[in-house]
Scaffold this active site. Sequence first.
Site, PDB file in Angstrom:
ATOM      1  N   ASP A   7       4.278  -2.992  -8.095  1.00 41.01           N
ATOM      2  CA  ASP A   7       3.662  -2.714  -6.801  1.00 41.01           C
ATOM      3  C   ASP A   7       4.673  -2.028  -5.879  1.00 41.01           C
ATOM      4  OD1 ASP A   7       1.864  -2.905  -4.635  1.00 41.01           O
ATOM      5  OD2 ASP A   7       2.684  -4.851  -4.054  1.00 41.01           O
ATOM      6  N   ASP A   9       4.372  -1.687  -1.805  1.00 38.53           N
ATOM      7  CA  ASP A   9       4.575  -2.354  -0.513  1.00 38.53           C
ATOM      8  C   ASP A   9       4.995  -3.810  -0.693  1.00 38.53           C
ATOM      9  OD1 ASP A   9       3.789  -0.173   1.236  1.00 38.53           O
ATOM     10  OD2 ASP A   9       1.812  -0.425   0.345  1.00 38.53           O
ATOM     11  N   ASP A 134       3.044  -8.673  -4.868  1.00 41.34           N
ATOM     12  CA  ASP A 134       3.141  -9.749  -3.869  1.00 41.34           C
ATOM     13  C   ASP A 134       1.784 -10.382  -3.556  1.00 41.34           C
ATOM     14  OD1 ASP A 134       2.421  -7.296  -2.554  1.00 41.34           O
ATOM     15  OD2 ASP A 134       2.782  -8.293  -0.625  1.00 41.34           O
TER      16      ASP A 134
END
Lengths: 175, 175
Positions: A7, A9, A134
Site C-alpha cells: 500500500d 498511504d 494499514d
Amino acid sequence: MERIIIDMDEVMSDTMGGMIEWYEKEHGLPIDYNRMLGTGWVKGFPEHHQEMIWNRLLAPGFFRDLPVMKDAVDVIRELNNRYEVFIVSAATEFPNSLKEKLEWLQDNFPFLTWKQVVLCGDKRLIHGDYMIDDHVKNLMHFKGKPYIFTTPHNLNVTEYERLNSWEDAAKIFLV
Amino acid sequence: MERIIIDMDEVMSDTMGGMIEWYEKEHGLPIDYNRMLGTGWVKGFPEHHQEMIWNRLLAPGFFRDLPVMKDAVDVIRELNNRYEVFIVSAATEFPNSLKEKLEWLQDNFPFLTWKQVVLCGDKRLIHGDYMIDDHVKNLMHFKGKPYIFTTPHNLNVTEYERLNSWEDAAKIFLV
C-alpha cells in the site's frame, strides 16, 4: 517469485504526517489520535474541519510531496530484487492524486516502474502472496498472507500480524 | 455475484478511432491495418510517425474525449445490475490519461463509481470470473474465463472466444 502487494498511504508515504504539518500551520489546533481508532486518520481532525481536510485530499498537490516512511526506500529496493512487488493504492477516489502518486514513486522509488503500480478503488480483486496495508478493509478480503502496517488509526486492531516499521518487514521478508 | 473485468481502450472506448481521426486530419496519410496484426494498433501508423503517435498518447487531452464503442453504454449498464463490474485499464504508462479516464467514465458511464475502476500497468494480479479485453497479453494470465473483444490488431487471434460487439456480449451475459 512470490508477489508482495504494498500500500502507499501510511505505509510508503507519511500521508497523515503531511496533512498534520499543513493543518497545524494553518490552524494550530491539535489533532486527536483517539478519534482515529478503528476508522481512519482523517477522523482525528476536528469535526468542523472534516470537509476542509477532505478538500485538501482532493486538491492538486497534496500527494505530490509527502514525506517517505523511514527505511521504506532501502527495504522496498531489496524486496524488489527478491519478490514480485506491486504497489497498490486505493486512489481513484482522489482523481488529482493519480498522476502525483506516479511522480512521487518515480522520485522516491526510481527502481520501480509503471508496470508495478495499481491505482484502484477496491482491492478485493487484487491477488498476491503477501499484502502490507494499514486498513482492515483491504486486508480482510486478501487471499494471501496479510500484514497490518502500524499507524495511529489501527492501533486497536488485533487480528493481523503487525509490522511496526520497514525494519520489521526486513526481518520477515529479507532474512 | 460474478465478477466481470472490462478493459477500456478498444473495448469501451474507440481509442484507435480517436487517433486515426486526429492523424488523418494532421497528415492525411492512410494507416495500414495489416501492420497491426498480432502487435497493437499503434503499429498501423507509418514507421516514421511512431514517435509522434506515442507522444500523442502521452499528451494531455487525448484520452478525455474518445468516442464510446457502439452499444457499450447500454450493455454495461445492464451488466452492472447483474454482475460485479470492474473497469481495468493498463494506463499507468500514460500518466496524463489517469484522471482523464476517470472523467471520461463519469461522463459516459455515470452509473459506474470510482470504486469500480482500476488503473494499472499489468493485469496479472487482477482476478475475476470473466475478462473482456482486446489484448492476448492480458487474457493469457487470467484465471477466469477470457473473451477477446474484436479490434483490427487481434483479428488473427484464434485461441479465445470472441466478442465482435457489445451486442455479442449481451447475448452471452444478459440472456
